[in-house]
Design an enzyme around this catalytic site. Structure first.
Site, PDB file in Angstrom:
ATOM      1  N   ASP A 134      -9.631   8.994  12.104  1.00  0.00           N
ATOM      2  CA  ASP A 134      -9.067   7.636  12.104  1.00  0.00           C
ATOM      3  C   ASP A 134      -8.975   7.139  13.543  1.00  0.00           C
ATOM      4  OD1 ASP A 134      -8.633   7.646   9.360  1.00  0.00           O
ATOM      5  OD2 ASP A 134      -6.522   8.242   9.525  1.00  0.00           O
ATOM      6  N   ARG A 145     -16.721   4.042  10.181  1.00  0.00           N
ATOM      7  CA  ARG A 145     -15.928   3.193   9.267  1.00  0.00           C
ATOM      8  C   ARG A 145     -15.534   1.958  10.083  1.00  0.00           C
ATOM      9  NH1 ARG A 145     -10.291   5.463   8.408  1.00  0.00           N
ATOM     10  NH2 ARG A 145     -11.168   6.791   6.784  1.00  0.00           N
TER      11      ARG A 145
HETATM   12  P1  FDA Z   1      -6.640  -8.763   5.959  1.00  0.00           P
HETATM   13  O1  FDA Z   1      -5.497  -8.178   6.694  1.00  0.00           O
HETATM   14  O2  FDA Z   1      -7.198 -10.063   6.416  1.00  0.00           O
HETATM   15  O3  FDA Z   1      -6.229  -8.856   4.436  1.00  0.00           O
HETATM   16  C1  FDA Z   1      -7.056  -9.456   3.464  1.00  0.00           C
HETATM   17  C2  FDA Z   1      -6.343  -9.428   2.123  1.00  0.00           C
HETATM   18  O4  FDA Z   1      -6.195  -8.069   1.701  1.00  0.00           O
HETATM   19  C3  FDA Z   1      -4.905  -9.944   2.159  1.00  0.00           C
HETATM   20  O5  FDA Z   1      -4.872 -11.322   2.002  1.00  0.00           O
HETATM   21  C4  FDA Z   1      -4.268  -9.199   0.994  1.00  0.00           C
HETATM   22  O6  FDA Z   1      -4.654  -9.786  -0.226  1.00  0.00           O
HETATM   23  C5  FDA Z   1      -4.953  -7.845   1.063  1.00  0.00           C
HETATM   24  N1  FDA Z   1      -4.158  -6.883   1.856  1.00  0.00           N
HETATM   25  C6  FDA Z   1      -4.442  -6.435   3.104  1.00  0.00           C
HETATM   26  N2  FDA Z   1      -3.511  -5.552   3.510  1.00  0.00           N
HETATM   27  C7  FDA Z   1      -2.619  -5.448   2.512  1.00  0.00           C
HETATM   28  C8  FDA Z   1      -1.433  -4.694   2.315  1.00  0.00           C
HETATM   29  N3  FDA Z   1      -0.970  -3.866   3.235  1.00  0.00           N
HETATM   30  N4  FDA Z   1      -0.756  -4.837   1.147  1.00  0.00           N
HETATM   31  C9  FDA Z   1      -1.205  -5.665   0.185  1.00  0.00           C
HETATM   32  N5  FDA Z   1      -2.336  -6.415   0.317  1.00  0.00           N
HETATM   33  C10 FDA Z   1      -3.027  -6.309   1.448  1.00  0.00           C
HETATM   34  N6  FDA Z   1      -6.797   0.618  10.839  1.00  0.00           N
HETATM   35  C11 FDA Z   1      -6.877   1.233  12.038  1.00  0.00           C
HETATM   36  O7  FDA Z   1      -6.434   0.680  13.031  1.00  0.00           O
HETATM   37  N7  FDA Z   1      -7.428   2.488  12.118  1.00  0.00           N
HETATM   38  C12 FDA Z   1      -7.956   3.121  11.045  1.00  0.00           C
HETATM   39  O8  FDA Z   1      -8.460   4.247  11.171  1.00  0.00           O
HETATM   40  C13 FDA Z   1      -7.909   2.468   9.786  1.00  0.00           C
HETATM   41  N8  FDA Z   1      -8.404   3.043   8.673  1.00  0.00           N
HETATM   42  C14 FDA Z   1      -8.503   2.308   7.510  1.00  0.00           C
HETATM   43  C15 FDA Z   1      -9.152   2.839   6.401  1.00  0.00           C
HETATM   44  C16 FDA Z   1      -9.330   2.064   5.266  1.00  0.00           C
HETATM   45  C17 FDA Z   1     -10.061   2.632   4.100  1.00  0.00           C
HETATM   46  C18 FDA Z   1      -8.842   0.714   5.232  1.00  0.00           C
HETATM   47  C19 FDA Z   1      -9.056  -0.166   4.036  1.00  0.00           C
HETATM   48  C20 FDA Z   1      -8.151   0.218   6.301  1.00  0.00           C
HETATM   49  C21 FDA Z   1      -7.962   1.000   7.441  1.00  0.00           C
HETATM   50  N9  FDA Z   1      -7.250   0.508   8.526  1.00  0.00           N
HETATM   51  C22 FDA Z   1      -7.307   1.194   9.718  1.00  0.00           C
HETATM   52  C23 FDA Z   1      -6.405  -0.701   8.385  1.00  0.00           C
HETATM   53  C24 FDA Z   1      -7.139  -1.960   8.781  1.00  0.00           C
HETATM   54  O9  FDA Z   1      -7.367  -1.952  10.168  1.00  0.00           O
HETATM   55  C25 FDA Z   1      -6.359  -3.226   8.408  1.00  0.00           C
HETATM   56  O10 FDA Z   1      -5.132  -3.219   9.060  1.00  0.00           O
HETATM   57  C26 FDA Z   1      -6.119  -3.390   6.919  1.00  0.00           C
HETATM   58  O11 FDA Z   1      -7.200  -2.944   6.161  1.00  0.00           O
HETATM   59  C27 FDA Z   1      -5.879  -4.871   6.576  1.00  0.00           C
HETATM   60  O12 FDA Z   1      -7.022  -5.609   6.881  1.00  0.00           O
HETATM   61  P2  FDA Z   1      -8.024  -6.197   5.783  1.00  0.00           P
HETATM   62  O13 FDA Z   1      -9.410  -5.921   6.238  1.00  0.00           O
HETATM   63  O14 FDA Z   1      -7.698  -5.682   4.452  1.00  0.00           O
HETATM   64  O15 FDA Z   1      -7.893  -7.777   5.906  1.00  0.00           O
END
Ligand code: FDA
Length: 306
Positions: free
Chosen positions: A130, A183
């Site tokens: 990560d 990733r």
């Molecule tokens: P965004 O934040 O724009 O959210 C889009 C939509 O997704 C929201 O409108 C909501 O509907 C939904 N959503 C997002 N987060 C939610 C929550 N917590 N609860 C409910 N709904 C939610 N970060 C990092 O810094 N280092 C890492 O190693 C990882 N590893 C990682 C693995 C995987 C498999 C994922 C999916 C994410 C990570 N992350 C991470 C976290 C990532 O950086 C980020 O903070 C979150 O995924 C939220 O960003 P989104 O891309 O979902 O978009």
């Protein structure tokens, strides 16, 4: 934005952590995002995901560890986890954080722990490192490169790149040239404007740019997001470039957008769910709340209802 910053700062607050962790209602709420406290609880959760056509990446919660005995315990748990995955036959790889393996104590200790875990995992069991806050970006990439170029030439390991960091385009270039598995996520920490895009539009634009580079030229990239716009952009790009859906995978977090997870599988896309387990869930939970402060209402409602 303010709520996000505040929650991310509180994620690092040790006094609040001990208060929240001791509260049995918050422990129950954490269960929405965490697949149990032990390996024995996590494996059936993974089997449940597998039954829906979803693979998993199991992560033992814990980070910023400063005690060597805790680091040893983490290594032991990962070794037991590899065994449990093998014995149960579940479809899962693992994710881990370098600060849980001793990065803040001694880089050499951390490297040796990683090498030991990658050897024990075997060439067919993939291990994802990560990405933590920007204080660790360079050290994480350096350690990854050292494993990659070591005598053992570890290839069962990959890293994470965050689209909110200004440096990420360059990092992606290096990783694509190496043939490393990446990733791609947006990034979950509180970072200064000097190194990270402050506006969501820029983070999203960069995400799409990096996704395209990875989907075209990367090795089996993980497109990690719950953002439907990012997901559509990926699907459209792959279709346009005639890239088969088995050349990449979507990834989401345990308990978030389960509807979208199953929809993607039904439409022929690969989906992996990051499945954390363990007792050190506080900073993880706080980062999930920071991503969507509406989740905080869910937490407060649950606490007030008791
Ligand atoms: P965004 O934040 O724009 O959210 C889009 C939509 O997704 C929201 O409108 C909501 O509907 C939904 N959503 C997002 N987060 C939610 C929550 N917590 N609860 C409910 N709904 C939610 N970060 C990092 O810094 N280092 C890492 O190693 C990882 N590893 C990682 C693995 C995987 C498999 C994922 C999916 C994410 C990570 N992350 C991470 C976290 C990532 O950086 C980020 O903070 C979150 O995924 C939220 O960003 P989104 O891309 O979902 O978009």
């Amino acid at each position: 934005m303010l709520a996000r910053t505040l929650l991310l700062r509180l994620a690092e607050n040790k006094s609040l952590e001990s208060l929240v962790r001791r509260n049995r209602w918050s422990a129950r709420i954490a269960r929405r995002f965490v697949a149990g406290e032990t390996i024995d609880e996590a494996i059936p959760s993974v089997a449940g995901l597998n039954a829906q056509g979803i693979s998993a990446s199991l992560d033992l919660l814990g980070e910023s560890v400063l005690r060597a005995d805790q680091v040893d315990a983490t290594v032991d748990t990962y070794l037991r986890l590899f065994q449990a995955i093998r014995e149960s036959g579940v479809d899962a790889n693992v994710s881990l954080k370098l600060t849980a393996l001793g990065l803040d104590i001694d880089e050499e200790l951390c490297y040796c722990n990683m090498a030991r875990l990658l050897s024990a995992a075997g060439p067919d069991r993939f291990v994802r490192i990560d990405m933590e806050s920007s204080a660790y970006t360079q050290r994480t990439l350096d350690l990854f490169e050292r494993l990659w170029n070591s005598e053992q030439r570890f290839r069962n390991v990959g890293v994470v790149i965050q689209s909110y960091l200004r440096r990420s385009e360059e990092d992606i270039e290096t990783l694509v040239k190496m043939g490393a598995r990446v990733r791609l996520c947006k990034g979950a920490y509180d970072e200064p404007e000097s190194i990270a895009f402050p506006n969501k539009t820029d983070v999203d634009e960069n995400y799409v740019r990096l996704m395209r580079r990875l989907v075209s030229d990367g090795v089996y990239p993980g497109i990690a997001t719950h953002d439907e716009k990012m997901i559509s952009a990926t699907k459209d790009y792959a279709l346009e470039q005639k890239i088969e859906p088995d050349q990449f995978e979507f990834q989401m977090l345990y308990g978030i957008r389960r509807d979208l997870q199953t929809d993607l599988v039904k439409n022929g896309y690969r989906m992996r769910v990051y499945t954390p387990f363990g007792t050190y869930w506080y900073p993880y939970l706080m980062r999930r709340l920071a991503e969507r402060p509406a989740n905080l209402m869910f937490v407060l409602k649950n606490i007030l209802r008791r």
